[in-house]
Scaffold this motif. Structure first.
Motif, mmCIF file in Angstrom:
data_model
loop_
_atom_site.group_PDB
_atom_site.id
_atom_site.type_symbol
_atom_site.label_atom_id
_atom_site.label_comp_id
_atom_site.label_asym_id
_atom_site.label_seq_id
_atom_site.Cartn_x
_atom_site.Cartn_y
_atom_site.Cartn_z
ATOM 1 N N SER A 168 0.807 -1.225 0.000
ATOM 2 C CA SER A 168 0.000 0.000 0.000
ATOM 3 C C SER A 168 0.836 1.270 0.000
ATOM 4 C CB SER A 168 -0.915 0.018 1.233
ATOM 5 O OG SER A 168 -1.750 -1.118 1.259
ATOM 6 N N TYR A 169 2.125 1.130 0.213
ATOM 7 C CA TYR A 169 2.983 2.314 0.337
ATOM 8 C C TYR A 169 3.031 3.099 -0.964
ATOM 9 C CZ TYR A 169 7.292 5.047 0.624
ATOM 10 O OH TYR A 169 8.211 6.049 0.581
ATOM 11 N N ASP A 170 2.786 4.410 -0.865
ATOM 12 C CA ASP A 170 2.839 5.312 -2.018
ATOM 13 C C ASP A 170 4.004 6.278 -1.830
ATOM 14 O OD1 ASP A 170 2.461 7.018 -4.122
ATOM 15 O OD2 ASP A 170 0.506 7.771 -3.465
ATOM 16 N N ALA A 171 5.069 6.086 -2.609
ATOM 17 C CA ALA A 171 6.254 6.938 -2.499
ATOM 18 C C ALA A 171 6.075 8.268 -3.214
ATOM 19 C CB ALA A 171 7.467 6.203 -3.071
ATOM 20 N N GLN A 172 4.968 8.453 -3.913
ATOM 21 C CA GLN A 172 4.676 9.699 -4.622
ATOM 22 C C GLN A 172 5.821 10.105 -5.549
ATOM 23 O OE1 GLN A 172 3.695 12.354 -1.368
ATOM 24 N NE2 GLN A 172 1.570 11.651 -1.336
#
Length: 254
Positions: A168-172
């Motif tokens: 789910s991690y969003d590093a943008q």
């Protein structure tokens, strides 16, 4: 100048791990010995009935995570109610963080951007911050652990922490010179899927830095990772007189 752990366990994925080969039986025997030794050392720290209860509950939670994949609920319970953060500060863990620091020093450029996956309370940053990161990011599925990390390192303007799992991690759009996964990949439901995500977050020429305790679970995960990743540029065993044995590896990403 991060864990992280899948929210829903998926046992079918775990069962897809290959069974150990005959050649690995010696390593498995050694891992059992290491496990017993580590448990005995942890048990020696028990000073009260409450400590004993925490020892049992944390042991069960960690071992079930290895079998079924880890759950945010379980890890939040261990950090919030079973004092798991204290285990991250004992002598054996600190020795491991210092060894990983040496590996990071070998592979990081000056002013590096670092992502720590499954960072817990991030006590390791006490030592690692001396490497002069330009930015640091830690993720973990335990909200309590992340809140503690934020409070301790609020003086570091270029450090950020997020309660999330790897998938789910969003590093943008951010990428990192090093992505560190300490005691994570043998606890997730699908290590290959997660390592592909971590690889995508690593800059070309950057490094995945992976550490796992020497157990039958980690042997199987190392074998899986060898199918997906290049050979490590650094791989070293870590043996601490006050704790378990680990392997740490730095793998260059093209």
């Amino acid at each position: 100048l991060g864990s992280s752990r899948a929210v829903q366990p998926r046992p079918s994925r775990r069962h897809c791990l290959p069974l150990p080969s005959t050649a690995s039986q010696g390593a498995m025997g050694a891992s059992v010995s290491t496990y017993i030794r580590g448990a005995a050392i942890d048990f020696a720290k028990v000073k009260s009935p409450k400590d004993f209860l925490h020892f049992i509950l944390c042991g069960l939670g960690i071992e079930l995570s290895k079998i079924f994949g880890h759950s945010a609920t379980v890890w939040e319970f261990m950090f919030k109610h079973c004092n798991l953060g204290a285990k991250m500060q004992d002598g054996s863990q600190v020795a491991r963080y210092l060894e990983i620091k040496e590996v990071l020093a070998q592979v990081l450029p000056r002013g590096a951007a670092v992502l720590d996956v499954g960072c817990g309370t991030c006590v390791q940053l006490r030592a690692w911050r001396e490497l002069g990161f330009k930015s640091f990011e830690g993720i973990d599925i335990s909200k309590s652990a992340i809140e503690e990390a934020r409070a301790e390192f609020s003086d570091l303007p270029d450090a950020r922490f997020a309660a999330t799992d790897i998938g789910s991690y969003d590093a943008q759009g951010r990428t990192f010179d090093a992505v560190v996964a300490t005691e994570v990949l043998y606890l997730v439901s699908d290590p290959l899927a997660d390592v592909k995500k971590l690889r995508s977050l690593t800059k070309p020429g950057g490094h995945l830095v992976i550490s796992m305790s020497d157990t039958s679970y980690s042997e199987r995960v190392w074998a899986l990772l060898a199918q997906e990743l290049p050979a490590p540029v650094v791989r070293k065993p870590i043996t601490c007189p006050r704790g378990n044995c680990w392997t740490v590896a730095a793998i260059k990403v093209d």
